[in-house]
Design a protein around this motif. Structure first.
Motif, short mmCIF file in Angstrom:
data_model
loop_
_atom_site.label_atom_id
_atom_site.label_comp_id
_atom_site.label_asym_id
_atom_site.label_seq_id
_atom_site.Cartn_x
_atom_site.Cartn_y
_atom_site.Cartn_z
N ARG A 86 0.85 -1.19 0.00
CA ARG A 86 0.00 0.00 0.00
C ARG A 86 0.88 1.24 0.00
O ARG A 86 1.81 1.34 0.78
CB ARG A 86 -0.90 0.00 1.24
N LEU A 87 0.58 2.16 -0.89
CA LEU A 87 1.32 3.42 -0.97
C LEU A 87 0.35 4.56 -0.70
O LEU A 87 -0.70 4.64 -1.32
CB LEU A 87 1.90 3.62 -2.37
N CYS A 88 0.73 5.43 0.20
CA CYS A 88 -0.08 6.62 0.41
C CYS A 88 0.63 7.80 -0.26
O CYS A 88 1.78 7.68 -0.71
CB CYS A 88 -0.34 6.88 1.89
N VAL A 89 -0.05 8.91 -0.32
CA VAL A 89 0.52 10.10 -0.95
C VAL A 89 1.85 10.46 -0.30
O VAL A 89 2.84 10.75 -0.98
CB VAL A 89 -0.47 11.28 -0.89
N ARG A 90 1.92 10.40 1.01
CA ARG A 90 3.15 10.73 1.73
C ARG A 90 4.28 9.78 1.33
O ARG A 90 5.42 10.21 1.15
CB ARG A 90 2.91 10.66 3.23
N ASP A 91 3.98 8.48 1.18
CA ASP A 91 5.00 7.52 0.74
C ASP A 91 5.56 7.89 -0.63
O ASP A 91 6.76 7.82 -0.87
CB ASP A 91 4.42 6.10 0.64
N MET A 116 5.57 10.87 -2.05
CA MET A 116 6.32 12.12 -1.97
C MET A 116 7.70 11.90 -1.33
O MET A 116 8.63 12.66 -1.58
CB MET A 116 5.53 13.17 -1.19
N ALA A 117 7.84 10.85 -0.53
CA ALA A 117 9.11 10.56 0.13
C ALA A 117 10.09 9.82 -0.78
O ALA A 117 11.27 9.70 -0.44
CB ALA A 117 8.86 9.74 1.39
N LYS A 118 9.65 9.34 -1.93
CA LYS A 118 10.53 8.61 -2.84
C LYS A 118 11.45 9.59 -3.56
O LYS A 118 11.05 10.28 -4.48
CB LYS A 118 9.71 7.78 -3.82
N LYS A 119 12.69 9.63 -3.11
CA LYS A 119 13.67 10.58 -3.65
C LYS A 119 13.89 10.41 -5.15
O LYS A 119 14.13 11.38 -5.86
CB LYS A 119 15.02 10.42 -2.92
N GLU A 120 13.79 9.17 -5.65
CA GLU A 120 14.03 8.93 -7.07
C GLU A 120 12.97 9.57 -7.96
O GLU A 120 13.16 9.68 -9.18
CB GLU A 120 14.14 7.42 -7.36
N LEU A 121 11.85 10.00 -7.38
CA LEU A 121 10.80 10.64 -8.16
C LEU A 121 10.92 12.16 -8.18
O LEU A 121 10.21 12.82 -8.92
CB LEU A 121 9.42 10.23 -7.62
N GLY A 122 11.80 12.69 -7.36
CA GLY A 122 12.01 14.13 -7.36
C GLY A 122 11.50 14.80 -6.09
O GLY A 122 11.19 14.13 -5.09
N HIS A 160 3.74 15.63 -5.74
CA HIS A 160 2.37 15.94 -5.36
C HIS A 160 1.60 16.54 -6.54
O HIS A 160 0.46 16.16 -6.81
CB HIS A 160 2.34 16.91 -4.17
N SER A 161 2.24 17.45 -7.28
CA SER A 161 1.55 18.05 -8.42
C SER A 161 1.29 17.02 -9.52
O SER A 161 0.24 17.05 -10.17
CB SER A 161 2.33 19.24 -8.98
N ARG A 162 2.22 16.07 -9.71
CA ARG A 162 2.02 15.03 -10.71
C ARG A 162 0.90 14.07 -10.28
O ARG A 162 0.11 13.63 -11.11
CB ARG A 162 3.29 14.23 -10.97
N LEU A 163 0.82 13.76 -9.00
CA LEU A 163 -0.26 12.91 -8.51
C LEU A 163 -1.61 13.59 -8.76
O LEU A 163 -2.58 12.94 -9.18
CB LEU A 163 -0.09 12.59 -7.02
N THR A 164 -1.67 14.89 -8.51
CA THR A 164 -2.90 15.64 -8.76
C THR A 164 -3.26 15.59 -10.24
O THR A 164 -4.42 15.34 -10.61
CB THR A 164 -2.74 17.11 -8.30
#
Length: 119
Positions: free
Chosen positions: A50-55, A57-63, A69-73
């Protein structure tokens, strides 16, 4: 002229079929970072994680968190992902929509077709 049967030909055929899929009416296209996020969410779902939004956002490899957060939106607005409630109402789980799952089903069919053509 003989037809090449290199393993790379299967992959190239898959890319050709997948590109044709992109031309069909479906979900709006994703930018490269959104594609990576989509893959991350799909792999997590496949593994029962399970991945939440916070998880995410914490993934450094994604930026940067704000960028993620803006990409998830954006992906949510495009219909690729949805946010569902968890036990903690402040945390939202990121999951694929049925349309995104159908997209992966279509890609899978492209892969199978590419392999069949090579055989």
């Amino acid at each position: 002229m003989s037809k090449s049967n290199r393993p790379a030909d299967i992959y190239l055929r898959f890319l050709q079929l997948a590109e044709a899929l992109r031309g069909l009416p479906s979900l709006p296209s994703l930018d490269p970072l959104e594609e990576r996020i989509l893959g991350t969410v799909a792999r997590a779902m496949q593994e029962g994680e399970r991945l939440c939004v916070r998880d995410m956002m914490a993934k450094k490899e994604l930026g940067a968190p704000a960028t993620v957060h803006s990409r998830l939106t954006s992906m949510r607005e495009k219909g690729w992902i949805m946010l569902t409630d968890t036990e903690d109402t402040r945390r939202k789980q990121v999951t694929l929509t049925q349309a995104a799952l159908a997209h992966f089903d279509k890609l899978s069919k492209c892969m199978v077709k590419a392999v069949e053509k090579a055989g």
